[in-house]
Design a protein around this motif. Structure first.
Motif, short mmCIF file in Angstrom:
data_model
loop_
_atom_site.label_atom_id
_atom_site.label_comp_id
_atom_site.label_asym_id
_atom_site.label_seq_id
_atom_site.Cartn_x
_atom_site.Cartn_y
_atom_site.Cartn_z
N LYS A 368 125.34 -13.75 -3.38
CA LYS A 368 125.32 -15.07 -4.01
C LYS A 368 124.78 -15.00 -5.44
O LYS A 368 125.29 -15.63 -6.36
CB LYS A 368 124.47 -16.04 -3.18
CG LYS A 368 125.14 -16.56 -1.92
CD LYS A 368 126.23 -17.57 -2.28
CE LYS A 368 126.79 -18.23 -1.03
NZ LYS A 368 127.90 -19.16 -1.36
N ALA A 369 123.72 -14.24 -5.61
CA ALA A 369 123.13 -14.08 -6.95
C ALA A 369 124.10 -13.36 -7.88
O ALA A 369 124.23 -13.69 -9.06
CB ALA A 369 121.83 -13.30 -6.85
N LYS A 370 124.82 -12.36 -7.32
CA LYS A 370 125.80 -11.64 -8.13
C LYS A 370 126.91 -12.58 -8.60
O LYS A 370 127.35 -12.52 -9.76
CB LYS A 370 126.41 -10.48 -7.32
CG LYS A 370 127.42 -9.67 -8.10
CD LYS A 370 128.06 -8.57 -7.27
CE LYS A 370 127.15 -7.39 -7.13
NZ LYS A 370 127.87 -6.20 -6.58
N GLU A 371 127.35 -13.47 -7.73
CA GLU A 371 128.39 -14.43 -8.09
C GLU A 371 127.88 -15.38 -9.20
O GLU A 371 128.59 -15.66 -10.17
CB GLU A 371 128.84 -15.24 -6.88
CG GLU A 371 129.97 -16.21 -7.20
CD GLU A 371 130.42 -16.99 -5.97
OE1 GLU A 371 131.63 -17.25 -5.85
OE2 GLU A 371 129.55 -17.34 -5.13
N ALA A 372 126.64 -15.87 -9.05
CA ALA A 372 126.06 -16.76 -10.06
C ALA A 372 125.91 -16.04 -11.39
O ALA A 372 126.16 -16.61 -12.47
CB ALA A 372 124.70 -17.27 -9.58
N CYS A 373 125.52 -14.77 -11.33
CA CYS A 373 125.39 -13.96 -12.53
C CYS A 373 126.74 -13.82 -13.24
O CYS A 373 126.83 -13.97 -14.46
CB CYS A 373 124.85 -12.58 -12.15
SG CYS A 373 124.73 -11.44 -13.54
N LEU A 400 128.67 -4.95 -12.82
CA LEU A 400 128.52 -5.68 -11.55
C LEU A 400 129.07 -4.87 -10.37
O LEU A 400 128.95 -5.30 -9.22
CB LEU A 400 129.24 -7.02 -11.62
CG LEU A 400 128.61 -8.11 -12.49
CD1 LEU A 400 129.56 -9.30 -12.63
CD2 LEU A 400 127.28 -8.57 -11.90
N SER A 401 129.72 -3.73 -10.69
CA SER A 401 130.35 -2.89 -9.66
C SER A 401 131.41 -3.66 -8.88
O SER A 401 131.46 -3.63 -7.64
CB SER A 401 129.29 -2.32 -8.71
OG SER A 401 128.36 -1.54 -9.41
N ILE A 402 132.25 -4.38 -9.62
CA ILE A 402 133.36 -5.11 -9.00
C ILE A 402 134.64 -4.79 -9.76
O ILE A 402 134.61 -4.22 -10.85
CB ILE A 402 133.11 -6.64 -9.01
CG1 ILE A 402 132.97 -7.15 -10.46
CG2 ILE A 402 131.89 -7.01 -8.19
CD1 ILE A 402 132.87 -8.66 -10.58
N SER A 403 135.77 -5.21 -9.21
CA SER A 403 137.05 -5.01 -9.87
C SER A 403 137.19 -5.99 -11.05
O SER A 403 136.80 -7.16 -10.93
CB SER A 403 138.19 -5.26 -8.89
OG SER A 403 139.42 -5.36 -9.58
N PRO A 404 137.73 -5.55 -12.21
CA PRO A 404 137.94 -6.45 -13.35
C PRO A 404 138.78 -7.67 -13.00
O PRO A 404 138.69 -8.71 -13.67
CB PRO A 404 138.66 -5.56 -14.37
CG PRO A 404 138.24 -4.17 -14.02
CD PRO A 404 138.11 -4.16 -12.53
N SER A 405 139.59 -7.57 -11.94
CA SER A 405 140.44 -8.71 -11.56
C SER A 405 139.62 -9.90 -11.09
O SER A 405 140.10 -11.05 -11.10
CB SER A 405 141.41 -8.28 -10.45
OG SER A 405 140.70 -7.90 -9.28
N PHE A 406 138.34 -9.67 -10.71
CA PHE A 406 137.50 -10.77 -10.28
C PHE A 406 136.92 -11.56 -11.46
O PHE A 406 136.43 -12.67 -11.29
CB PHE A 406 136.35 -10.25 -9.40
CG PHE A 406 136.76 -9.85 -8.02
CD1 PHE A 406 137.10 -10.81 -7.08
CD2 PHE A 406 136.82 -8.51 -7.66
CE1 PHE A 406 137.49 -10.45 -5.80
CE2 PHE A 406 137.22 -8.14 -6.38
CZ PHE A 406 137.55 -9.11 -5.45
#
Length: 542
Positions: A368-373, A400-406
């Motif tokens: 949740k914090a990662k999404e808010a960030c 964030l260690s996520i895909s750029p598509s996000f």
């Protein structure tokens, strides 16, 4: 009244880019500068300032004029008030037809500064403090460092020099409250603050007697606005134009010590964070900006705010954060000048710094914090240009260690990136007619050549503008719009002008010939006469 000779002399010293740029942020656009208009609400930049013509013009609302007109409109002043405001700002002495008014701006601040400087040598505690901080005698002299005594001593000196306490209040060196006067600076080391052109406009003061407020600045006056000034800019401007870089620190002592170490492009904000009002000054010379801030919580917060402001404004540069409780002054004193130089050469780019600071505020192990960030970071990226948004999507995703598509940034609309605004004074822009008018604006000696063969009625789309031109109404918004529009080309010489006129008139007479052929409201004889007349004119042109 102010004499016309005095007004003309002041105008000769003014630069419209400098005057307008001291109020709003201007961005280079070809030979001109542009900005969103300060006189009406708009999302795109239709306000143009021309250094060549020394005028400004808004293609949206029609506002336009010279440096004096801008000051009148922006400050809501009448003509004499605007002239006096500019004279004060640029340290220019006006002359008046009434000799009684022929006095320069009050010199009380300059005299008081001399008094403070002379007192410093007799104050062992103040001199010792400066020596302990590593400040050389040469720097004391260069920066005009002084010492302010007790309140009554300062006021006694002011009156002994034949100044009134009222003018001292107006200049911000004396205060007035509840029927009593008092000195603004009491038992403090003083740092004179200057305008960009070198005029003394205020003071900063550091306590050496344990006063609760460690630093104080002059109050706001017509001459002193801490949100527009940078300490030591008048010393640094030559170096920053040469190096194309400016170093911004948090304190007077940082600046002084950096100058001692050879970093002559260092300045400081005046006890305030960097503001949008500072940007016009920073834009001059288009330098790379290096923010040199302390690593404590307040310093990092100030660096974050400044980085957001500068990156959104398109500035290049970055941030240097000092850790371990050190600041630039400490590092110079410790002899770590080479290390400082290396830090300034490789600051953390503004955008990376902002994104990393945002990331540091969240627990990224919590989804949740990662999404808010991510949402806060995306909101920041939206303040940047589309290209930078695209580039830093990948950086954000990696951190964030996520895909750029996000990392989805909504498409922005109603953004105009063109350097040349569109004139809105006519439903149709005939570039030849506009070119003719602009040519005559810039080369008035060609006017006779044109008027010999052409009058306003022959123009199809810009008769009004041509009429304004020949009646010498060059300050009309329509004429100013043509003058600053870079898309309108100027005819280079008289031979080229003659060819252009021949072509235009040939087309015009051929159009008239077609009209005559289909007219039903005139007799056959009259029609025949007009046809012969027009054919003769066309033949002559050929």
């Amino acid at each position: 009244m102010i004499t016309q000779e005095s007004i003309d002399a002041l105008k000769a010293q003014l630069d419209v880019v400098d005057v307008v740029g001291s109020y709003i942020e201007l961005k280079k656009a070809g030979a001109n500068f542009k900005a969103p208009c300060p006189f009406h609400d708009e999302k795109t930049a239709s306000f143009v300032v021309s250094p060549a013509k020394q005028i400004y013009h808004c293609f949206g609302c029609g506002a336009g004029g010279d440096s004096i007109k801008f000051t009148m409109e922006y400050e809501k002043l009448n003509y004499p008030e605007a002239i006096e405001k500019l004279a004060d700002t640029y340290n220019f002495t006006l002359t008046y037809t009434d000799k009684k008014n022929n006095k320069p701006r009050s010199q009380v601040m300059d005299k008081l500064n001399e008094y403070y400087q002379n007192l410093l040598t007799s104050r062992q505690d103040a001199s010792s403090y400066l020596h302990e901080r590593g400040i050389y005698e040469s720097s004391v002299e260069k920066f005009g460092i002084g010492y302010a005594p007790d309140s009554q001593s300062s006021m006694n000196y002011i009156t002994s020099q034949m100044f009134t306490l009222k003018e001292a209040v107006d200049m911000g060196v004396v205060g007035y409250d509840n029927g009593r006067y008092f000195s603004r600076f009491i038992e403090r080391i003083t740092f004179p603050i200057h305008s960009p052109n070198g005029a003394l406009v205020g003071f900063g003061g550091r306590t050496i007697s344990g006063h609760q407020a460690k630093y104080v600045n002059s109050p706001e006056t017509p001459f002193f606005n801490k949100s527009r000034l940078l300490y030591a800019y008048h010393h640094a401007k030559q170096a920053l134009h040469k190096t194309k870089e400016i170093i911004i620190t948090e304190g007077y002592l940082d600046v002084i010590m950096l100058h001692q170490a050879g970093f002559n492009n260092a300045v400081a904000t005046l006890g305030t964070a960097l503001t949008p009002e500072h940007l016009p000054l920073l834009r001059k010379g288009e330098p790379r900006v290096v923010m040199a801030y302390d690593g404590d919580k307040a310093g990092r917060a100030a660096a974050l705010k400044a980085s957001k402001l500068l990156s959104a404004g398109g500035f290049s540069g970055g941030v240097v954060i000092f850790g371990g409780g050190l600041d630039p002054a400490d590092m110079v004193k410790d002899g770590r000048v080479d290390e400082l130089a290396s830090m300034f050469r490789s600051p953390k780019p503004f955008i990376e710094f902002v994104l990393d600071e945002i990331l540091s505020l969240y627990d990224l192990k919590d989804p949740k914090a990662k999404e808010a960030c991510m949402q806060e970071a995306i909101a920041y990226l939206k303040t940047l240009s589309p290209i930078l948004q695209e580039e830093y999507k990948t950086y954000l995703a990696s951190r964030l260690s996520i895909s750029p598509s996000f990392v989805r940034i909504a498409k922005q609309t109603n953004i105009s990136q063109t350097n040349t605004p569109v004139m809105q004074t006519s439903s149709h822009r005939d570039m030849w007619e506009l070119s003719l008018i602009k040519t005559l604006l810039e080369k008035p000696h060609m006017l006779t050549q044109v008027l010999d063969v052409l009058d306003p009625s022959l123009l199809q789309f810009h008769q009004n503008e041509f009429s304004l031109l020949i009646s010498n109404q060059t300050e009309h918004p329509s004429i100013m719009a043509i003058s600053v529009d870079e898309s309108i080309k100027v005819i280079q010489n008289e031979d080229e002008l003659q060819k252009e006129l021949n072509t235009f008139l040939s087309k015009h007479y051929n159009r008239e010939l077609k009209k005559i052929n289909i007219r039903q409201d005139i007799s056959y004889e009259q029609k025949g006469f007009e046809i012969r007349r027009l054919r003769k004119l066309i033949s002559k042109l050929k």
